[in-house]
Enzyme design. Structure first.
Site, PDB file in Angstrom:
ATOM      1  N   ASP A   1       0.832  -1.210   0.000  1.00 47.99           N
ATOM      2  CA  ASP A   1       0.000   0.000   0.000  1.00 47.99           C
ATOM      3  C   ASP A   1       0.869   1.263   0.000  1.00 47.99           C
ATOM      4  OD1 ASP A   1      -2.043  -1.913   0.455  1.00 47.99           O
ATOM      5  OD2 ASP A   1      -1.761  -1.714   2.624  1.00 47.99           O
TER       6      ASP A   1
ATOM      7  N   GLU B   1     -11.169  -0.258  -3.603  1.00 45.11           N
ATOM      8  CA  GLU B   1     -10.402   0.320  -2.498  1.00 45.11           C
ATOM      9  C   GLU B   1      -9.171   1.029  -3.047  1.00 45.11           C
ATOM     10  OE1 GLU B   1      -9.398  -3.063  -0.080  1.00 45.11           O
ATOM     11  OE2 GLU B   1      -7.698  -3.642  -1.340  1.00 45.11           O
TER      12      GLU B   1
END
Length: 344
Positions: free
Chosen positions: A42, A217
């Site tokens: 991420d 997401e």
């Protein structure tokens, strides 16, 4: 980050300790090479005041880290400061996911997701703040929880300025919709509060968005050529993980979901021929030569033992973005491991 069907909490530290890391990434380097940073998922790279800053999820999901360097390649070997650790129990004592580092006026902010000690997957979004000049050495404190209309699974908040207004875009499970997460957008009053009710930009319904989990997401905004390109990630966190994209005109009412068009196919996906699997949860950054780079994580293999959420080898990677004749970004395929041509 996806919400697993069945929590598997043991073995994270053992997995990290036993991981096999690519040899060519262990030496210092001055040119960009993939993977850029090992075992950091991420990833978020941003530029402020002539320096680049890097933060990401760590395999243990227990802390928030930050690196800084004068160039992107230098982030690979930059010292990593721990800005915040989760408490031993109670609220925010669960999984710590997907931090993003931003500047707001004279203040540094980090948006991140955290679970609770008694339920590590009760994920909500929070904001840290630092008023010191140097965010790496400065003192960070909890500003508060990011406030949304529903008390539900909430993560991956990003913020951006558009036509004089600061917006937040994030992923959330909305009551009454049978998905793991959808994407939402709203203007901000403060770093933690909305100035208007959010709008739902997209729901995962296409085949490539619902593999393993129904997921939208990790939003990230790229504004170029009079248009806004909002990328996001979809499906489970294994080799099926991939990127989609929403597009809107710069002068459109971006709070109108109809202003956004959705790519019917992934814009970035696994490339077995290059040995790169599950690319996603990206950010964008401009390097010191003015070139747009895609920042993302991926693995070097497809086969995963156990829950992919606890496999530590999602490495941070970068590569240049090309543009089609009409100005649409072309991400191509994840580049092979090794030096990235043309990005020294």
């Amino acid at each position: 980050m996806n919400l697993p069907r069945r929590p598997v909490l043991a073995g994270i530290a053992a997995s990290v300790a036993g991981a096999v890391l690519p040899r060519h990434t262990l030496a210092s380097r001055s040119a960009l090479s993939n993977p850029l940073i090992l075992q950091r998922a991420d990833p978020h790279i941003s530029a402020h005041g002539g320096r680049y800053y890097f933060t990401a999820s760590v395999p243990e999901y227990d802390r928030i880290v930050l690196r800084s360097a004068p160039g992107i390649a230098g982030l690979a070997d930059a010292a990593e400061a721990v800005l915040w650790r989760r408490p031993q129990q109670g609220r925010m004592a669960g999984h710590i996911w997907a931090p993003e580092f931003h500047r707001a006026g004279d203040r540094w902010l980090i948006y991140f997701a955290a679970g609770d000690g008694d339920d590590v997957f009760r994920i909500r979004t929070y904001v840290l703040a630092c008023d010191d000049a140097d965010p790496v050495a400065g003192r960070w404190s909890l500003l508060g929880q990011f406030e949304t209309p529903w008390d539900s699974f909430t993560l991956d908040a990003t913020v951006f300025d558009h036509r004089g207004t600061r917006y937040a875009c994030w992923a959330q499970a909305e009551p009454g919709i049978a998905t793991n997460s959808n994407l939402y957008l709203a203007p901000l009053t403060t770093p933690t509060t909305l100035a208007a009710p959010p709008v739902r930009l997209t729901v995962p319904t296409l085949p490539w968005e619902i593999q393993g989990f129904k997921v939208a997401e990790g939003p990230a905004l790229l504004a170029r050529g009079g248009r806004l390109f909002l990328t996001y990630s979809a499906s489970a966190t294994d080799a099926r993980y991939c990127m989609g994209m929403l597009t809107a005109r710069d002068d459109a009412d971006i709070m109108d979901p109809a202003a956004w068009s959705k790519s019917p196919v992934p814009v970035f996906a696994s490339a077995p021929e290059h040995g790169v699997y599950g690319p996603g949860h990206n950010s964008f950054v401009v390097d010191d030569r003015g070139r747009d780079l895609l920042v993302y994580h991926a693995r070097d293999y497809a086969a995963i033992k156990g829950d992919p959420l606890y496999d530590p080898n999602r490495h941070t990677r970068v590569q240049p973005i090309r543009y089609a004749a009409d100005g649409t970004p072309v991400f191509g395929k994840p580049s092979r491991n090794g030096p990235i041509v043309g990005t020294a």
